[in-house]
Each structure stands twice: as structure tokens, then as C-alpha cells.
Design an enzyme around this catalytic site. Structure first.
Site, PDB file in Angstrom:
ATOM      1  N   ASP A 376       0.853  -1.184   0.000  1.00  0.00           N
ATOM      2  CA  ASP A 376       0.000   0.000   0.000  1.00  0.00           C
ATOM      3  C   ASP A 376       0.892   1.238   0.000  1.00  0.00           C
ATOM      4  O   ASP A 376       2.094   1.138   0.275  1.00  0.00           O
ATOM      5  CB  ASP A 376      -0.836   0.031   1.282  1.00  0.00           C
ATOM      6  CG  ASP A 376      -2.188  -0.618   1.100  1.00  0.00           C
ATOM      7  OD1 ASP A 376      -2.589  -0.839  -0.050  1.00  0.00           O
ATOM      8  OD2 ASP A 376      -2.823  -0.918   2.119  1.00  0.00           O
ATOM      9  N   ASP A 568      -1.833  -1.499   5.976  1.00  0.00           N
ATOM     10  CA  ASP A 568      -1.907  -0.883   7.303  1.00  0.00           C
ATOM     11  C   ASP A 568      -2.797  -1.665   8.254  1.00  0.00           C
ATOM     12  O   ASP A 568      -3.032  -1.233   9.368  1.00  0.00           O
ATOM     13  CB  ASP A 568      -2.381   0.572   7.204  1.00  0.00           C
ATOM     14  CG  ASP A 568      -3.814   0.676   6.696  1.00  0.00           C
ATOM     15  OD1 ASP A 568      -4.351   1.775   6.683  1.00  0.00           O
ATOM     16  OD2 ASP A 568      -4.394  -0.358   6.308  1.00  0.00           O
ATOM     17  N   ASP A 572      -8.051  -3.722   2.398  1.00  0.00           N
ATOM     18  CA  ASP A 572      -7.542  -4.611   1.344  1.00  0.00           C
ATOM     19  C   ASP A 572      -7.623  -6.090   1.694  1.00  0.00           C
ATOM     20  O   ASP A 572      -6.716  -6.862   1.393  1.00  0.00           O
ATOM     21  CB  ASP A 572      -6.102  -4.237   0.993  1.00  0.00           C
ATOM     22  CG  ASP A 572      -6.029  -2.868   0.344  1.00  0.00           C
ATOM     23  OD1 ASP A 572      -6.801  -2.615  -0.594  1.00  0.00           O
ATOM     24  OD2 ASP A 572      -5.202  -2.063   0.782  1.00  0.00           O
TER      25      ASP A 572
END
Length: 674
Positions: A376, A568, A572
Site C-alpha cells: 500500500d 496498514d 484490502d
């Protein structure tokens, strides 16, 4: 929500995430493993806090010391100072007395294993080998084999205890007692009895025992227990503070928000305690192999002692029995079944010292073979701390009124963009009549206010509702939040995020390991390409919806590359499920990562990604070194023993000696620098 940034969806647990507790019943005793009759006791649940003390270690060797003294006296009376009385039953009795301190516990374990249905344990092998030595008159060798085996077991216990204690000491930083404010008085109480909502008073130098919210104006904390970094971390009123942090200055007051057993540190401890339950494929193979291997060598030992009767002219039973006993001692697979799990456990411990938590030894194996790291942007490569740079609204709209509505709508989101807008605008007006609030995945937020639609998100959101605008979004470098009200384009807010200090180092380290790096982001492509160019990432894609990220990862995996996804920890989920190993930037405030990821990086530093890969590679290397050493030495000595060219002393080295060498090699990883 998604504002052209990376945090679209709540991450859900992958199929290979955290495991349930699997603590063993006999923590004080370490055994070779299932294949030898008992599980390798590598759990952290140790009821004896003094187990790693010098006194405890010496007590492990006490039976061996007694047997050694008795054996040396007997050898001296046999060879150097022969006595007429030291013969017959007296001589046998002396050697039996030397044998009992080290032999009786092993024979007892052998009987217990047989009762449980596990006949071919290492205790059984050592028992029949040493009793057989006594039966053919080889008393010194019978005692010596069991003596050295006992010494090897003691060293194994110490190695495992040290591994357990090192990790537990590293992580369990919680004090048992705390000072709870009652009125104006601080009362000392057990930490586990403190309820949510009570206020703890923390003096300078004291550790926090429970998670909470700082109610003092400000304070500095040492966060090493959670992140591996001792750099002071400044906290302000209202900030989250966690168990294990050390107050560095003045008196701080903390309002408890989480029960003792549910604190972040408790979760971390549980994670590492359960880590040994997730076995690596290599470890599982060795266990299955040994369950087949051990009965085979027992059968071969019987064949060695009996079959020569039909083929050898001068067959002497005692001679061939001696060879069979040597064969049995050599065949004991202790070096494999203790050093291999200990090697993986050492890898988990080494990672913990760097603030990296593996949820099982299987993930050490997987990460060692990773060829492609997909990341990310927001919260992984960048700080994830957005700040409003500029507000560009059409003059026909009341700027403050629109910002107030945007702030009210964003208050329903936990996205970093929402935080940035709140910090810029100020207090939320909760009296605004927001209705029909809707989050549109990959686009943004929609609500109805005063009978008109309010849209806040990316320009794709405006396209979806056919809102016309007169600017080119690709011409704006910063992250952009588009706003429309009453079916009209109001303007946009630009927000910037800073790149993490060690992000460039991370990419360079991955390149040095021969690992490809790709950045996937829902953020606008101009921002993504700017960050990628700055860091030297050649593969970067922006303006991605969750399904777009899945397709990108599928394309990478179609090239037969093993993929690690780094995020994080709160988004996703489809990509994490698709990747071979999910790595989460845990952070001090992201509880979700403890539950969802395969590997957790506690301090959010991307440079820990190559560190985790390096630890995985080194662990795998050490495990295979041990496998090669054990098989190599045993194969040579087995052949020599079957041919009558090896004595019990070579057999002892092939068993206990190799086990000790493998153990020393396994614990070496905990002292390595990465």
C-alpha cells in the site's frame, strides 16, 4: 471510505491467521517431539519463573554429576586401581547404582509412552540399548550412553527455557500492581482488578499496566516493549497509550479503556505464545518422517542381531547384539526433532526483538521464499498523516458552510483524510441534518442535507453521479477530495502525506535481496507516481479500486512469483487473502492487525519488511543445516555400526553430540544482527 487513497475496506482474517492456544501439559519438561513420543514443549506458558536461574540449571545436571562420579570411580577400579573385591555382583551393583540417577527417569518415560500407545519413543530406544549393553557385560558403556543422553537432554531443556524466557521477558513488561486514583488519593491495586473508566496515576519511570487514554496535558513515553524502539514518543491529552509503555517525565494520569487481559500487549503475548502451534512444512515433514523412521530402525536392529546367524560362519550373538545396540543409539532422531522446532522458535524470538511478530513458524518458511513485495502507499510507504494544503471552492458557495457539512460527513469515517479535514475545520456541528449517509466503496461518501445531495470523495464519485467539473484532476499533484452539493461541483480540497524516513532504504534493501517491489494504491495516480519516482519503485499503480488491486496481484502471481502484501491492517482484505503472506503495519493504535495479518510490524517501519525476510531466510538456512548435519553424521555412523566398525562412543556422538551441535546452531539465530 475511499478518498482516492488506500484504505477502502475492513480487512478480514485470512485463512492462515492467528491460532488458538495449544499449550502443552508438561511445561517443565522438554522432549524431542511427537515422533519420539512427546510434543516439543516450546510454549511460553511457563509456570516456573525461576526455571532459567543458575540453581535450576545446576539441578538439571545433578543426576548426571552423580552418575559421572560413580562411573569414574568404577572405571578407575576396573583399569587403574584394580581391587579383588570389585568383581561379580558388587561390580554389577556399583554400575547399576551409577546407571539409576540418569537411567531411571528415562525408563519411566519409556513406560509412560508405551502406556499411551507410543512404543517407539527415544526413551524406549535408549532404554533397550543401555539395558542390552548391561546384558552383554558392557557396563561402562551402558552407563556412559545414558549419562551422555541425560546431559544432552539437560542442554535441550536449557536451550528451550532460554528461548521461552527471552521472548517472555522481552514482551511481558506489564507491572502486576498500579496506583488507582480514588478521590485525591492513589491506592495500590492489582492491575487485573482495575475496571474500564478508572484513572491510573503513573510516576516518572513507571510502566503502564493497561491500555488507556492520556488525560494529562502531555507526557513522553518509552515504547520499546511494543515497537522495539526506545525513542521517546510524545503524547498529548486524549491520545491512546498502551500497556508496556514507560512514563519518562513527571506524573501522568491515564483513563483505562481496556481490561488487563485484552490489552495490546496481552494480545501480542498470546500471538507469540500460539506461534509454535503453526508448524512449518519442514517441521511437519520431519515429524511424519520420524514416526516411520523409528520403527524401521528398530526392525533393522533386530535383523542385525539375528539374521547373521544364517549367513556368518563364526556367529557370536553378543557381538551382533552389540552392533544392533549401537545401531539403535545412533538411530535416535533427537537432533532433528528438537533442533528444528527450536530453530523456528529462535527465528520467532529474533523477529520479536526487532518488533516483528510472526504468527507461526510456517510464515517464516513462506517469507523466506518471497519474490515480490506488494505495498500500500498510505500508512505503509507514507506516514498516513494527512494535512490539508489548500481549499479551492467556487466563490458562489459559502466556504465555511460547505466545510462544516464536509466535516460533519467525514466525522462518520475513520479514514486519515477525515482526520485531516477535522483538524483543519475544527469541531463538528452535530446539529446538521445529515440523512441517508452512504459509503460507496472506492469512491467516497454520499449524504442528503437540506434536501440536497452532498458528495465527498474522489472525482470518480462525481463521474458516477454525472456531476460536471471544469478542471483536469490529473494536473493536481496532491491527493484531492472533490466536493459536490446540490448536483453542482463545489470545488476540491488538496491533502498531502509525507513519505516515511526509511521508505527509500526499504526499497534499496529489497532490491539487494533480489525482490521486486510494487506499489498499489487507491490514491490518485499523480501522487502514486510521484512517490514511486522519489523512492525508485518502477512498478506503481494508482486510482485503483479494491477489485483492481486483486487483479494486479493475480497478474503477478500468474508469473509464478510468491507474493507478500503489506498494508496498514484495516483494509484490502481481498488482496491479503490472495497473497502468500500478509504483512500488517501494526502501529500502536491498530488492534485489527493483531487479529488479521500473518506477520505484524509493530512500529510501522517499512524497513522491517526486508528484516523479516532476512530473518526468515536465516532461520530456514539454519534448519536445513541441522537437517543435513544430523542425517549426514547418522548415515555414516549407522553404516559403521552395522559393519562393526563403530563403538558405543561413536554412537553417543552421533546421537547426543550431533543433537547438541544442532541445538547450539539453532539458538545462534537469537544472537544474530539483522
Amino acid at each position: 471510505m475511499d478518498h482516492t487513497s488506500d484504505n477502502e475496506t475492513q480487512k478480514t482474517p485470512t485463512s492462515c491467521s492467528s491460532t488458538t492456544s495449544n499449550s502443552a501439559p508438561n511445561e517443565g519438561k522438554t522432549k524431542c517431539g511427537d515422533c519420539c513420543g512427546a510434543e516439543a514443549q516450546l510454549s511460553l506458558h511457563d509456570d516456573h519463573d525461576h526455571a532459567n536461574s543458575e540453581a535450576s540449571n545446576i539441578s538439571l545436571f545433578l543426576p548426571a554429576i552423580i552418575s559421572l562420579v560413580a562411573l569414574l570411580i568404577a572405571i578407575a577400579l576396573d583399569n587403574f586401581f584394580p581391587q579383588s573385591w570389585f568383581t561379580g555382583w558388587i561390580r554389577l551393583g556399583w554400575y547399576v547404582a551409577a546407571y539409576i540417577p540418569v537411567g531411571f527417569p528415562v525408563l519411566k518415560e519409556a513406560v509412560e509412552s508405551i502406556r499411551k500407545g507410543d512404543v517407539f519413543s527415544e526413551f524406549f530406544l535408549m532404554g533397550i540399548a543401555t539395558i542390552g549393553a548391561f546384558a552383554i557385560g558392557e557396563y561402562p558403556e551402558g552407563v556412559a550412553v545414558m549419562l551422555f543422553y541425560s546431559v544432552g537432554e539437560a542442554f535441550q531443556n536449557i536451550a528451550v527455557r532460554r528461548a521461552k524466557t527471552n521472548i517472555k521477558t522481552l514482551l511481558d513488561q506489564r507491572p502486576d500492581e498500579v496506583n488507582v486514583l480514588q478521590g485525591n488519593q492513589a491506592i495500590t491495586r492489582k492491575a487485573e482488578t482495575v475496571a474500564i473508566g478508572e484513572i491510573i496515576q503513573l510516576k516518572a519511570g513507571e510502566k503502564l499496566a493497561l491500555d488507556g487514554e492520556l488525560i494529562s496535558n502531555n507526557a513522553f513515553f518509552d515504547t520499546a516493549a511494543l515497537t522495539g524502539e526506545s525513542k521517546p514518543d510524545g503524547k498529548n491529552k486524549g491520545d491512546v497509550v498502551l500497556a508496556g509503555m514507560i512514563n519518562l517525565n513527571g506524573v501522568a494520569q491515564v483513563k483505562v479503556t481496556t481490561a488487563y487481559k485484552d490489552s495490546k500487549l496481552s494480545r501480542i503475548l498470546e500471538l507469540v505464545q500460539n506461534a509454535s502451534a503453526q508448524k512449518a512444512p519442514t517441521e511437519l515433514f520431519i515429524r511424519k518422517f520420524a514416526k516411520i523412521y523409528t520403527p524401521i530402525v528398530v526392525a533393522l536392529a533386530l535383523a542385525i542381531s539375528t539374521l547373521p546367524y544364517f549367513f556368518v560362519d563364526n556367529y557370536v550373538f553378543s557381538e551382533w547384539l552389540y552392533r544392533a545396540l549401537i545401531f539403535l543409539v545412533i538411530s535416535c532422531p533427537c537432533a532433528l526433532v528438537i533442533s528444528i522446532p527450536l530453530g523456528y522458535f529462535g527465528g520467532i524470538g529474533a523477529a520479536s526483538k526487532h518488533g516483528i511478530l510472526f504468527k507461526g513458524s510456517n510464515f517464516l518458511d513462506v517469507i523466506a521464499s518471497i519474490q515480490h513485495v506488494v505495498m500500500d502507499k498510505t500508512g505503509t510507504i507514507t506516514e498516513g498523516v494527512f494535512k490539508v494544503q489548500d481549499v479551492n471552492f467556487n466563490d458562489k458557495f459559502n466556504r465555511d458552510e460547505i466545510l462544516g457539512m464536509v466535516n460533519a460527513l467525514e466525522s462518520r469515517s475513520t479514514h486519515p483524510v477525515a482526520t485531516a479535514i477535522h483538524q483543519f475545520v475544527g469541531e463538528v456541528d452535530h446539529n446538521l441534518p445529515l440523512n441517508n449517509i452512504e459509503e460507496i466503496a472506492g469512491h467516497g461518501l454520499k449524504a442528503e442535507i437540506n434536501g440536497k445531495n452532498l458528495l465527498v470523495g474522489n472525482f470518480r464519485l462525481l463521474d458516477k453521479f454525472s456531476i460536471r467539473y471544469d478542471i483536469d484532476p490529473s494536473s493536481i499533484v496532491y491527493t484531492t477530495i472533490a466536493v459536490a452539493y446540490g448536483d453542482q461541483f463545489v470545488g476540491y480540497i488538496t491533502i498531502a502525506d509525507s513519505i516515511k524516513e526509511d521508505a527509500h532504504l526499504t526499497i534499496n534493501l529489497l532490491k539487494s535481496l533480489g525482490i521486486n517491489a510494487t506499489m498499489l494504491s487507491g490514491d490518485k495516480n499523480t501522487v502514486v507516481q510521484y512517490v514511486a519516482k522519489t523512492l525508485g519503485i518502477t512498478n506503481a499503480h494508482g486510482d485503483l479500486l479494491p477489485e483492481d488491486k486483486v487483479n494486479k496481484v493475480k497478474a503477478i502471481k500468474s508469473k509464478n512469483e510468491s507474493v507478500a502484501f503489506v498494508g496498514d491492517g484495516v483494509n484490502d482484505a481481498p488482496v491479503v487473502a490472495l497473497s502468500d503472506v500478509g504483512i500488517a503495519m501494526g502501529g500502536l493504535g491498530s488492534d485489527a492487525t493483531i487479529e488479521t495479518a500473518d506477520v505484524v510490524i509493530q512500529d510501522d517501519k517499512p524497513s522491517k519488511i526486508p528484516t523479516a525476510i532476512a530473518i526468515g531466510k536465516q532461520t530456514k538456512r539454519i534448519v536445513w543445516q541441522n537437517i543435513s548435519l544430523a542425517f549426514g553424521v547418522k548415515a555414516v555412523v549407522l553404516i559403521l555400526g552395522a559393519g562393526g566398525l563403530a563403538t558405543m562412543w561413536e554412537a553417543v556422538f552421533a546421537d547426543v553430540g550431533v543433537a547438541l551441535l544442532a541445538i547450539m546452531n539453532a539458538v545462534r539465530i537469537q544472537r544474530m544482527k539483522f
